[in-house]
Design a protein around this motif. Structure first.
Motif, PDB file in Angstrom:
ATOM      1  N   UNK A 172      29.109 -55.351 124.871  1.00  0.00           N
ATOM      2  CA  UNK A 172      29.493 -55.838 126.396  1.00  0.00           C
ATOM      3  C   UNK A 172      29.640 -53.971 126.911  1.00  0.00           C
ATOM      4  N   UNK A 173      29.155 -52.863 126.494  1.00  0.00           N
ATOM      5  CA  UNK A 173      29.021 -52.269 127.236  1.00  0.00           C
ATOM      6  C   UNK A 173      27.753 -51.035 128.002  1.00  0.00           C
ATOM      7  N   UNK A 174      26.585 -51.651 127.748  1.00  0.00           N
ATOM      8  CA  UNK A 174      26.127 -51.453 128.056  1.00  0.00           C
ATOM      9  C   UNK A 174      25.483 -52.435 129.632  1.00  0.00           C
ATOM     10  N   UNK A 175      25.950 -53.653 129.182  1.00  0.00           N
ATOM     11  CA  UNK A 175      25.841 -54.572 130.441  1.00  0.00           C
ATOM     12  C   UNK A 175      26.443 -54.280 131.664  1.00  0.00           C
ATOM     13  N   UNK A 176      27.731 -54.448 131.454  1.00  0.00           N
ATOM     14  CA  UNK A 176      28.878 -53.240 132.383  1.00  0.00           C
ATOM     15  C   UNK A 176      28.513 -52.278 132.855  1.00  0.00           C
ATOM     16  N   UNK A 177      27.885 -50.907 131.888  1.00  0.00           N
ATOM     17  CA  UNK A 177      27.168 -49.930 132.946  1.00  0.00           C
ATOM     18  C   UNK A 177      26.667 -50.357 133.558  1.00  0.00           C
ATOM     19  N   UNK A 178      25.078 -51.020 133.497  1.00  0.00           N
ATOM     20  CA  UNK A 178      24.525 -51.413 134.724  1.00  0.00           C
ATOM     21  C   UNK A 178      25.140 -52.283 135.255  1.00  0.00           C
ATOM     22  N   UNK A 179      25.512 -52.942 135.296  1.00  0.00           N
ATOM     23  CA  UNK A 179      26.255 -53.851 136.794  1.00  0.00           C
ATOM     24  C   UNK A 179      27.434 -53.045 137.392  1.00  0.00           C
ATOM     25  N   UNK A 180      28.316 -52.420 136.754  1.00  0.00           N
ATOM     26  CA  UNK A 180      28.946 -51.180 137.453  1.00  0.00           C
ATOM     27  C   UNK A 180      28.085 -50.507 138.030  1.00  0.00           C
ATOM     28  N   UNK A 181      27.219 -50.077 137.809  1.00  0.00           N
ATOM     29  CA  UNK A 181      26.223 -49.127 139.048  1.00  0.00           C
ATOM     30  C   UNK A 181      25.758 -49.685 139.953  1.00  0.00           C
ATOM     31  N   UNK A 182      24.689 -50.820 139.457  1.00  0.00           N
ATOM     32  CA  UNK A 182      24.552 -52.325 140.507  1.00  0.00           C
ATOM     33  C   UNK A 182      25.493 -52.118 142.037  1.00  0.00           C
ATOM     34  N   UNK A 183      26.343 -52.471 141.376  1.00  0.00           N
ATOM     35  CA  UNK A 183      27.836 -52.721 142.535  1.00  0.00           C
ATOM     36  C   UNK A 183      28.205 -51.447 143.604  1.00  0.00           C
ATOM     37  N   UNK A 184      28.783 -50.189 142.817  1.00  0.00           N
ATOM     38  CA  UNK A 184      28.312 -49.216 143.055  1.00  0.00           C
ATOM     39  C   UNK A 184      27.276 -48.422 143.882  1.00  0.00           C
ATOM     40  N   UNK A 185      25.922 -48.830 143.869  1.00  0.00           N
ATOM     41  CA  UNK A 185      24.448 -48.673 144.910  1.00  0.00           C
ATOM     42  C   UNK A 185      25.036 -49.442 145.664  1.00  0.00           C
ATOM     43  N   UNK A 186      25.148 -50.623 145.040  1.00  0.00           N
ATOM     44  CA  UNK A 186      25.475 -52.021 146.539  1.00  0.00           C
ATOM     45  C   UNK A 186      26.148 -51.381 147.358  1.00  0.00           C
ATOM     46  N   UNK A 187      27.736 -50.630 147.983  1.00  0.00           N
ATOM     47  CA  UNK A 187      28.865 -50.643 148.304  1.00  0.00           C
ATOM     48  C   UNK A 187      28.429 -49.265 149.310  1.00  0.00           C
ATOM     49  N   UNK A 188      27.694 -48.290 148.597  1.00  0.00           N
ATOM     50  CA  UNK A 188      27.602 -47.384 149.154  1.00  0.00           C
ATOM     51  C   UNK A 188      26.262 -47.787 150.225  1.00  0.00           C
ATOM     52  N   UNK A 189      25.491 -48.464 150.152  1.00  0.00           N
ATOM     53  CA  UNK A 189      24.161 -48.899 151.089  1.00  0.00           C
ATOM     54  C   UNK A 189      24.864 -49.570 151.895  1.00  0.00           C
ATOM     55  N   UNK A 190      25.977 -50.753 151.777  1.00  0.00           N
ATOM     56  CA  UNK A 190      26.626 -51.350 152.942  1.00  0.00           C
ATOM     57  C   UNK A 190      27.731 -50.214 153.758  1.00  0.00           C
ATOM     58  N   UNK A 191      28.295 -49.339 152.911  1.00  0.00           N
ATOM     59  CA  UNK A 191      28.824 -48.500 153.691  1.00  0.00           C
ATOM     60  C   UNK A 191      28.301 -47.864 154.613  1.00  0.00           C
TER      61      UNK A 191
END
Length: 383
Positions: A172-191
């Motif tokens: 519950x530390x590693x999986x959230x770390x991966x998800x948060x990073x993936x969502x940040x990259x997705x939002x940056x790309x969408x922006x």
């Protein structure tokens, strides 16, 4: 720089883009999802206590405590689940933390440190990693980890803590770390894609979609709004005789002159082909006519290179009529919406401005026309 450029040409990092750090990435969907999950968890907790009472341990009133905790959490989950738009902005973060505390209280009271009990403590972290912004996601993840530490120490002591905590943190530390990073990259790309969709590649002006949206918004405010339309005169001849490279250079130069003639708050757009458009607010016909005439006169005084444009737009022309240059003119039409006097829609305003533009063209080109004035008057204005 106009209003649309300030928000569209430089995508901000996800955590800095217009919302407080505790607001979900998608406020309505993120709030509703957690409300539904919390309600489902409450129903499961109550049913499980009835079907499998042995899971409640041997503490007195364990069933009552379970029902009360579940009922309280369900009560605060109804609004986010049913009407997320009406829920406060902090509802998702507060509910995630509240659910963590409820699970911790029930696990400690029932002396439950099983695998299932610890997994329930980690679920809010998984939700937060996908739906909440980075600071809120790590706040919930930290709270879940602290809750697991508290549970293990309170029930089984240090030995169990040393044995189980590393696995909990790894999951519950590693999986959230991966998800948060993936969502940040997705939002940056969408922006980035959204910014590109809002800016015309050739001229750097706003796109028609942006123009239409701003016009509708300004008309909804019921303030004086003007639409200015401009066409490059005989632009097809420019492309046919000199090639599309020269035509592109002409559009760049004309767009730069139009932007320079307008105010910072005016939205200048490429409406289509060689047609440029401007939304001007809080202006009267005289002020718009002044903008249009400044633009028309500035373009008339330019000489655009008759070969492919190179270098910056600002340096792509000279005012002196040098050899191998091309004279360019524009026709301009505009219409003004006056609150209380004009009841037309955005389409009606555009039709009026378009009619004025074609009146200017019929009147001989290289002139400005107002939809309320005859072509003869527009010719005098241009002179």
């Amino acid at each position: 720089m106009s209003r649309w450029e300030k928000v569209s040409t430089r995508p901000a990092p996800p955590r800095e883009r217009g919302h407080a750090w505790w607001v979900p990435r998608e406020p309505v969907a993120g709030t509703r999802v957690l409300g539904v999950l919390a309600l489902g968890g409450c129903v499961y907790a109550i049913l499980n206590s009835v079907v499998s009472p042995e899971t409640l341990g041997e503490r007195p009133h364990a069933w009552l405590i379970t029902v009360v905790c579940a009922a309280l959490l369900a009560l605060v989950s109804v609004l986010p689940a049913v009407a997320p738009r009406r829920a406060p902005s902090w509802a998702a973060l507060g509910l995630a933390l509240g659910a963590t505390v409820m699970v911790l209280v029930l696990d400690v009271y029932t002396d439950d440190t099983t695998f299932g009990a610890q997994v329930y403590l980690g679920w809010p972290a998984l939700y937060a990693a996908y739906h909440l912004r980075r600071p809120a996601a790590w706040t919930v993840t930290t709270a879940c980890t602290a809750a697991d530490v508290t549970l293990l120490l309170a029930v089984d002591g240090v030995d169990m803590l040393v044995r189980d905590l590393p696995a909990f943190v790894a999951t519950f530390g590693f999986i959230p770390w991966m998800l948060v990073g993936a969502r940040d990259r997705q939002e940056a790309m969408v922006a980035t894609l959204r910014a590109e969709a809002q800016q015309d590649v050739l001229t750097g002006l706003a796109t028609r979609r942006v123009f239409d949206g701003v016009l509708l918004d300004e008309l909804a405010r019921d303030v004086p709004v003007a639409v200015l339309l401009a066409d490059v005169d005989r632009f097809k001849d420019v492309n046919d005789r000199h090639g599309h490279g020269v035509g592109d250079g002409v559009l760049q130069v004309v767009a730069e002159q139009l932007r320079a003639a307008c105010r910072e708050q005016d939205v200048v757009a490429r409406y289509g082909g060689d047609e440029l458009a401007v939304v001007l607010t809080d202006v009267d016909a005289a002020a718009v006519a002044g903008v249009a005439e400044r633009f028309r006169a500035a373009v008339e005084g330019l000489r655009v290179p008759a070969g492919p444009m190179g270098g910056s737009v600002a340096g792509g022309f000279s005012p002196g009529g040098e050899a191998a240059t091309l004279a360019v003119t524009v026709s301009v039409g505009f219409a003004v919406h006056r609150p209380g006097r004009d009841e037309g829609s955005a389409r009606d305003l555009m039709v009026r401005a378009d009619a004025a533009l074609y009146a200017a063209k019929r009147g001989g080109r290289n002139r400005v026309a107002h939809d309320d004035e005859p072509v003869g008057r527009s010719h005098q204005l241009a002179q």
